[in-house]
Enzyme design. Structure first.
Site, short mmCIF file in Angstrom:
data_model
loop_
_atom_site.label_atom_id
_atom_site.label_comp_id
_atom_site.label_asym_id
_atom_site.label_seq_id
_atom_site.Cartn_x
_atom_site.Cartn_y
_atom_site.Cartn_z
N LYS A 30 -14.35 5.85 -14.40
CA LYS A 30 -12.62 6.41 -14.23
C LYS A 30 -11.86 4.70 -13.83
CE LYS A 30 -13.93 5.48 -9.09
NZ LYS A 30 -14.51 6.13 -7.90
N ARG A 122 -12.91 13.52 1.72
CA ARG A 122 -11.48 13.35 0.72
C ARG A 122 -12.04 14.61 -0.32
NH1 ARG A 122 -12.45 8.61 -3.54
NH2 ARG A 122 -13.75 9.79 -3.95
N TYR A 256 9.33 -20.11 -5.11
CA TYR A 256 10.29 -19.67 -4.02
C TYR A 256 10.44 -19.84 -2.65
CZ TYR A 256 10.76 -17.78 -8.86
OH TYR A 256 10.81 -17.84 -10.10
C1 LIG Z 1 -15.65 5.96 -7.47
C2 LIG Z 1 -16.69 6.95 -7.02
C3 LIG Z 1 -18.37 6.67 -7.80
C4 LIG Z 1 -18.82 5.37 -7.66
O1 LIG Z 1 -18.85 4.19 -6.77
P1 LIG Z 1 -19.18 2.83 -6.63
O2 LIG Z 1 -19.50 2.27 -5.26
O3 LIG Z 1 -18.26 1.72 -7.67
O4 LIG Z 1 -20.85 3.01 -7.47
C5 LIG Z 1 -18.87 7.72 -7.80
N1 LIG Z 1 -18.55 8.65 -6.97
C6 LIG Z 1 -17.25 9.29 -6.60
C7 LIG Z 1 -17.11 10.82 -5.69
C8 LIG Z 1 -16.10 7.78 -7.24
O5 LIG Z 1 -14.95 8.49 -6.20
#
Ligand SMILES: *Cc1c(COP(=O)(O)O)cnc(C)c1O
Length: 357
Positions: A30, A122, A256
């Site tokens: 992702k 979720r 700044y």
């Molecule tokens: C991002 C994600 C993962 C991977 O998690 P990591 O901690 O990066 O290994 C697995 N399953 C879902 C549903 C995710 O959103």
């Protein structure tokens, strides 16, 4: 001179090999493969023997199909663009009973993985009974209808060791698998639950599961601090350059709005050509950089610049390291800078020069 985001391909592969360890891995790609680049990641994972990928966006899922005609692709968020799922042969989560009821007919020939909600809250079915309701309704429905190809959940607490939440979500999940597989006599092509933290704390893929669904570990960052650094070589280097070194006097305000006030006379400040516009988090700027193998503190962060307090060893054109195998993303995570994925995905690949070598 421009700041550079660089991947050492050999190190990346060495890490993938260690993480995979001849087990069955679904690679999470992702957000542009945690910003390592989708094309690079898919092609490299493929070369290392991984043929199953998951992402959260349909757009990315289709991009994966275009890179790899044979991959198994799993979309972790539901969409109602069912025709695209069929065309590109993408498996999708079935995220709730309500979703099934709303789209039951439109879902024909779509491959779905039943999702169990668990403690993250979720997405997913709330209860086993809801899942059974769908399975029974599906059994009584004539084709054309969706195809149930998988079963999955996601843990919210696998990197927490001081509370019992992980044991709770793990037990609840094992019960779901047991009821559906043994009592409901279901068989699934894919059963997957473990993220990086769960995979490493268990030491293997769960029994009866087809895959562990791994993200961050494949990208060379440790999911929790007690794992050894050597086991997770970091392939990413982010570096910038000293544009000039300026001398300031005690009480001079620099940056700044009083960002930094020099404490001593003849303080040497290196002006460096990287900033938050390139994705360096403000929390990261509370720490240090490396110049010529020495460590120096960051004193102020601007959009395209930062000030680093240096000594006489530093000059214009010196290379400034923000991240490399010594200044590790995961060490900064454990210092509170932000999650591994947060630091990685902040990096602005449009402003940094990108190099794979
Ligand atoms: C991002 C994600 C993962 C991977 O998690 P990591 O901690 O990066 O290994 C697995 N399953 C879902 C549903 C995710 O959103």
């Amino acid at each position: 001179m421009t700041a550079v985001w660089q991947i050492n391909e050999a190190r990346f592969k060495e890490n993938v090999k260690r993480v995979k360890d001849n087990q069955s891995i679904m690679a999470v790609v992702k957000n542009n493969a945690y910003n390592y680049g989708l094309d690079f990641a898919i092609n490299t994972f493929k070369e290392m023997g991984i043929d199953t990928f998951s992402t959260t966006s349909l757009h990315e899922a289709i991009a994966i199909r275009k890179i790899d005609a044979d991959a198994t692709i799993f979309l972790m968020n539901a969409t109602d663009e069912f025709e695209l799922l069929r065309t590109y042969d993408i498996h999708m989560t079935l995220p709730s009973l309500a979703f099934y009821e709303q789209y039951k007919e439109a879902l024909f020939d779509v491959k779905v993985h039943l999702e169990y909600e668990n403690l993250l809250h979720r997405s997913g079915f709330k209860t086993i009974d809801e899942m059974i309701q769908v399975i029974e309704d599906h059994r009584q429905t004539h084709s054309p209808k969706m195809t149930i190809t998988g079963l999955w959940t996601h843990f919210g607490y696998a990197d927490e060791f001081d509370v019992t939440m992980y044991q709770q979500e793990r037990d609840a999940w094992f019960n779901v698998v047991d009821v559906l597989v043994n009592k409901m006599d279901m068989s699934f092509d894919l059963i997957h639950a473990q993220n990086s933290a769960s995979y490493f704390r268990e030491g293997h893929v769960f029994e009866h599961h087809t895959h562990a669904r791994i993200g961050i570990a494949l990208y060379g960052s440790r999911p929790y601090a007690s794992l050894s650094r050597e086991a997770f070589p970091q392939a990413l280097t982010v570096s910038a350059n000293v544009i000039q070194v300026r001398q300031v006097q005690q009480g001079d305000h620099c940056g700044y709005s009083f960002a930094y006030t020099a404490e001593e006379n003849n303080t040497r400040l290196a002006v460096v050509d990287i900033g938050y516009g390139d994705g360096i988090l403000r929390t990261r700027a509370q720490h240090e950089v490396m110049i010529n193998q020495r460590i120096y503190p960051i004193r102020a962060l601007m959009m395209s610049h930062m000030f680093v307090e240096v000594d006489e060893h530093v000059q214009a054109k010196d290379k400034v390291i923000l991240y490399n195998e010594d200044l590790r993303i995961d060490d900064y995570t454990f210092k509170g800078v932000g999650a591994n994925s947060e630091q990685l995905s902040a990096l602005n690949l449009d402003s940094l020069i990108k190099e794979y070598r």
